[in-house]
Design a protein around this motif. Structure first.
Motif, PDB file in Angstrom:
ATOM      1  N   VAL A 187      -2.866  22.745  15.140  1.00 19.96           N
ATOM      2  CA  VAL A 187      -1.680  23.368  14.543  1.00 19.96           C
ATOM      3  C   VAL A 187      -0.796  23.946  15.638  1.00 19.96           C
ATOM      4  O   VAL A 187      -1.252  24.734  16.470  1.00 19.96           O
ATOM      5  N   LEU A 188       0.463  23.540  15.641  1.00 22.78           N
ATOM      6  CA  LEU A 188       1.455  24.131  16.535  1.00 22.78           C
ATOM      7  C   LEU A 188       2.039  25.342  15.835  1.00 22.78           C
ATOM      8  O   LEU A 188       2.692  25.215  14.793  1.00 22.78           O
ATOM      9  N   VAL A 189       1.755  26.512  16.401  1.00 18.56           N
ATOM     10  CA  VAL A 189       2.108  27.793  15.791  1.00 18.56           C
ATOM     11  C   VAL A 189       3.443  28.253  16.368  1.00 18.56           C
ATOM     12  O   VAL A 189       3.547  28.562  17.559  1.00 18.56           O
ATOM     13  N   HIS A 190       4.468  28.304  15.515  1.00 16.22           N
ATOM     14  CA  HIS A 190       5.803  28.688  15.975  1.00 16.22           C
ATOM     15  C   HIS A 190       6.112  30.145  15.665  1.00 16.22           C
ATOM     16  O   HIS A 190       5.768  30.666  14.609  1.00 16.22           O
ATOM     17  N   GLY A 191       6.802  30.778  16.598  1.00 19.65           N
ATOM     18  CA  GLY A 191       7.363  32.102  16.387  1.00 19.65           C
ATOM     19  C   GLY A 191       8.505  32.324  17.354  1.00 19.65           C
ATOM     20  O   GLY A 191       8.709  31.546  18.298  1.00 19.65           O
ATOM     21  N   ARG A 192       9.252  33.407  17.136  1.00 22.30           N
ATOM     22  CA  ARG A 192      10.381  33.712  18.029  1.00 22.30           C
ATOM     23  C   ARG A 192       9.943  34.396  19.309  1.00 22.30           C
ATOM     24  O   ARG A 192      10.644  34.321  20.320  1.00 22.30           O
ATOM     25  N   ALA A 193       8.813  35.131  19.252  1.00 22.72           N
ATOM     26  CA  ALA A 193       8.351  35.905  20.398  1.00 22.72           C
ATOM     27  C   ALA A 193       6.986  35.404  20.852  1.00 22.72           C
ATOM     28  O   ALA A 193       6.066  35.275  20.044  1.00 22.72           O
ATOM     29  N   ALA A 194       6.861  35.148  22.158  1.00 26.22           N
ATOM     30  CA  ALA A 194       5.625  34.584  22.692  1.00 26.22           C
ATOM     31  C   ALA A 194       4.432  35.486  22.437  1.00 26.22           C
ATOM     32  O   ALA A 194       3.329  35.016  22.143  1.00 26.22           O
TER      33      ALA A 194
END
Length: 286
Positions: free
Chosen positions: A36-43
């Motif tokens: 799963v590629l987990v996306h968010g705005r902040a690392a």
């Protein structure tokens, strides 16, 4: 955990996966053996989401981008292609936003419309060549909202006339749902495209949005479901279980398919939305 619809080396992208429904979807897919590629705005938030999962059969990989701009959408698409060179089986467009004041993005679109629709459409089109599937057609899941009912179509996506937080949110979800249906027709036989309505869910979304949505979240919290139930519905839609063909509108906790608003299902409106979306993205007409 039960292995839901798993194929060897299955890969999913989940946007807005650092909290709420997206986080639960990412963890459940990895628990079922997916990468799963987990996306968010902040690392740092993406890293915390991955670390909080513990030991799972699958893998969680970070991708970071701000989806308020088309440049950010392009960055995310590039990261996905690099992290999953053999392709993606499922794209879960979960990221969404609402704001307590009117403002345009650098692309000239009201921010709610930018995140809830234009970024969704832009990422989906950008990743089309990477949607390969393994053993079945690849799937795109659009997380929608029952609040699209009663929305008014927008003459301009600046939403500069009579803007309200709720009005902008409703309109963005209506437009994205009409786009979902139009895309399902256009991509029939190549990619399955479905909408999932999670219902009223207890997450931090309303608090972060501020304005009237914050108050709705506070007052309605005791009556809202946790994110795990709609996450299971998204998994069922994403993993090609029977009963969810392309173009379906799937409602969490409602026994499966249901009906969205009449306007969202109007073919003429859908074609208008698709054409306007392509124009904003600089794509040729279909």
């Amino acid at each position: 955990m039960e292995r839901i619809g798993v194929q060897p080396h299955s890969v999913a992208v989940v946007t807005g996966a650092t909290s709420g429904i997206g986080r639960s979807v990412a963890h459940q897919l990895a628990g079922a053996g997916w990468t799963v590629l987990v996306h968010g705005r902040a690392a740092e938030r993406v890293r915390a989401t991955i670390e909080s999962a513990g030991e799972l059969p699958g893998r969680l990989l970070p991708v970071v981008a701000d989806l308020e701009t088309l440049a950010g959408v392009g960055e995310l698409a590039g990261q996905v292609r690099a992290a999953a060179p053999d392709g993606v089986d499922v794209l879960v467009n979960n990221a969404g936003a609402a704001f307590d004041r009117h403002r345009l993005t650098v692309d000239g679109v009201e921010r709610t419309m930018a995140v809830n629709h234009l970024a969704v459409a832009g990422l989906t089109f950008a990743l089309e060549p990477a949607l390969t599937g393994r053993g079945s057609l690849p799937r795109v899941i659009m997380v929608t909202s029952f609040l699209e009912r009663g929305a008014r179509p927008a003459a301009e996506w600046t939403l500069s006339s009579g803007w309200t937080q709720m009005g902008a949110y409703r309109t963005s979800k209506l437009v994205d749902l009409a786009f979902t249906y139009a895309l399902a027709r256009e991509w029939a036989g190549r990619v399955d495209v479905l909408a999932v309505d999670p219902g009223s869910v207890r997450t931090g979304f309303q608090r972060r949005a501020g304005g009237p949505l914050r108050l709705i979240g506070l007052l309605g919290k005791p009556f809202m479901a946790g994110p795990e139930r709609p996450a299971r519905t998204i998994l069922a839609a994403a993993t090609a279980l029977p009963g969810h063909p392309t173009g379906s509108y799937v409602r969490a906790g409602a026994g499966g398919r249901g009906d969205s608003s009449a306007l969202s299902r109007d073919p003429d409106f859908q074609r208008e939305v698709l054409a306007e979306t392509r124009r904003h993205l600089g794509l040729a007409p279909s």
